[in-house]
Design a protein around this motif. Structure first.
Motif, PDB file in Angstrom:
ATOM      1  N   THR A  65       2.085  21.777   7.176  1.00  0.00           N
ATOM      2  CA  THR A  65       1.290  22.285   5.877  1.00  0.00           C
ATOM      3  C   THR A  65       1.749  21.684   4.705  1.00  0.00           C
ATOM      4  O   THR A  65       1.194  21.280   3.840  1.00  0.00           O
ATOM      5  CB  THR A  65       1.663  23.859   5.850  1.00  0.00           C
ATOM      6  N   ARG A  68      -0.196  18.481   4.679  1.00  0.00           N
ATOM      7  CA  ARG A  68      -1.721  18.714   3.969  1.00  0.00           C
ATOM      8  C   ARG A  68      -1.509  18.893   2.438  1.00  0.00           C
ATOM      9  O   ARG A  68      -2.328  18.511   1.611  1.00  0.00           O
ATOM     10  CB  ARG A  68      -2.101  19.990   4.507  1.00  0.00           C
ATOM     11  N   LEU A  69      -0.703  19.509   2.056  1.00  0.00           N
ATOM     12  CA  LEU A  69      -0.379  19.673   0.453  1.00  0.00           C
ATOM     13  C   LEU A  69       0.043  18.429  -0.090  1.00  0.00           C
ATOM     14  O   LEU A  69      -0.349  18.061  -1.199  1.00  0.00           O
ATOM     15  CB  LEU A  69       0.661  20.758   0.117  1.00  0.00           C
ATOM     16  N   ALA A  72      -2.896  16.291  -0.684  1.00  0.00           N
ATOM     17  CA  ALA A  72      -3.890  16.920  -1.489  1.00  0.00           C
ATOM     18  C   ALA A  72      -3.750  16.429  -2.999  1.00  0.00           C
ATOM     19  O   ALA A  72      -3.118  15.886  -3.395  1.00  0.00           O
ATOM     20  CB  ALA A  72      -3.866  18.342  -1.512  1.00  0.00           C
ATOM     21  N   ALA A  77      -5.889  21.085  -6.540  1.00  0.00           N
ATOM     22  CA  ALA A  77      -5.459  22.444  -5.820  1.00  0.00           C
ATOM     23  C   ALA A  77      -4.980  23.771  -6.919  1.00  0.00           C
ATOM     24  O   ALA A  77      -5.173  24.581  -6.554  1.00  0.00           O
ATOM     25  CB  ALA A  77      -4.160  21.880  -5.091  1.00  0.00           C
ATOM     26  N   ASP A 186      -3.554  28.906   1.766  1.00  0.00           N
ATOM     27  CA  ASP A 186      -4.222  28.282   3.152  1.00  0.00           C
ATOM     28  C   ASP A 186      -5.770  28.101   2.650  1.00  0.00           C
ATOM     29  O   ASP A 186      -6.282  27.141   2.807  1.00  0.00           O
ATOM     30  CB  ASP A 186      -4.234  29.262   4.371  1.00  0.00           C
ATOM     31  N   LEU A 189      -6.308  24.937   0.553  1.00  0.00           N
ATOM     32  CA  LEU A 189      -5.899  23.728   1.331  1.00  0.00           C
ATOM     33  C   LEU A 189      -7.265  23.644   2.228  1.00  0.00           C
ATOM     34  O   LEU A 189      -7.619  22.509   2.383  1.00  0.00           O
ATOM     35  CB  LEU A 189      -4.774  23.809   2.100  1.00  0.00           C
ATOM     36  N   ASP A 193      -9.634  20.276   2.348  1.00  0.00           N
ATOM     37  CA  ASP A 193      -9.795  19.835   3.634  1.00  0.00           C
ATOM     38  C   ASP A 193     -11.313  19.595   3.919  1.00  0.00           C
ATOM     39  O   ASP A 193     -11.805  18.677   4.364  1.00  0.00           O
ATOM     40  CB  ASP A 193      -9.046  20.538   4.802  1.00  0.00           C
TER      41      ASP A 193
END
Length: 200
Positions: A65, A68-69, A72, A77, A186, A189, A193
């Protein structure tokens, strides 16, 4: 970490009198990264009462996680999160000119994402585009800070240095509000994604 840091964070760490072109040259010099990174970490370090992950699976999920962040676009975000937070106000804004003005400030994708969410807070009494855009920006960054706090200090520091200094002006939320903010991580993200996959 140094390459990903926001230039104004680097300037505050090294010398606030440095110009942005000088900071960017320092940032692009790979030989200096080993010297600058510890300074960034030291500046961002704070107290923490985190506990280790219960098991290897939980730690691996947290790391995934975080990655992913970290990859980003954090500005996007935060805009997504803020739009989702204020979804009820977005729906209340129906005048074409107001909607166009708001979209110009927060972006088409954030506006569309917010409209697809249930919303977290009641609609604002005043839904003037400028006021709503300011709330979306402020509360979006607040969501990011809540998300970051869910990671161990080293990960948290790597995320914080990517944000502009003005992102530190955010409201103190209750435990219930923080839980709601974590619930947005979530979906945001996943949306990011999806846009990355679509562009490949």
């Amino acid at each position: 970490m140094v390459l990903a840091a926001h230039p104004r964070r680097l300037a505050d760490t090294l010398d606030s009198r440095l110009s942005m072109p000088v900071v960017r040259r320092l940032q692009s010099c790979a030989r200096l990264h080993d010297r600058i990174a510890p300074l960034l970490i030291q500046q961002q370090a704070g107290g923490s009462n985190d506990v280790p992950a219960d098991n290897a699976t939980a730690l691996a999920e947290r790391r995934a996680t975080f990655e992913r962040l970290f990859l980003a676009d954090l500005k996007e975000a935060s805009s997504f999160a803020g739009a989702a937070w204020h979804a009820q106000s977005l729906r209340q804004m129906i005048r074409g000119r107001d909607v166009a003005d708001l979209i110009a400030q927060i972006g088409q994708r954030s506006h569309a994402f917010g409209l697809r969410r249930d919303g977290v807070v009641p609609a604002l009494r005043s839904v003037a585009p400028g006021i709503l855009a300011e709330r979306i920006a402020r509360d979006g960054y607040a969501c990011l800070h809540v998300w970051f706090s869910s990671f161990p200090p080293p990960m948290r520091q790597q995320l914080h240095v990517r944000l502009p200094p003005e992102s530190a002006s955010y409201p103190e939320w209750s435990d219930a509000e923080q839980k709601l903010a974590l619930g947005l991580m979530d979906p945001v993200l996943s949306e990011l994604d999806g846009s990355t996959n679509a562009s490949e």
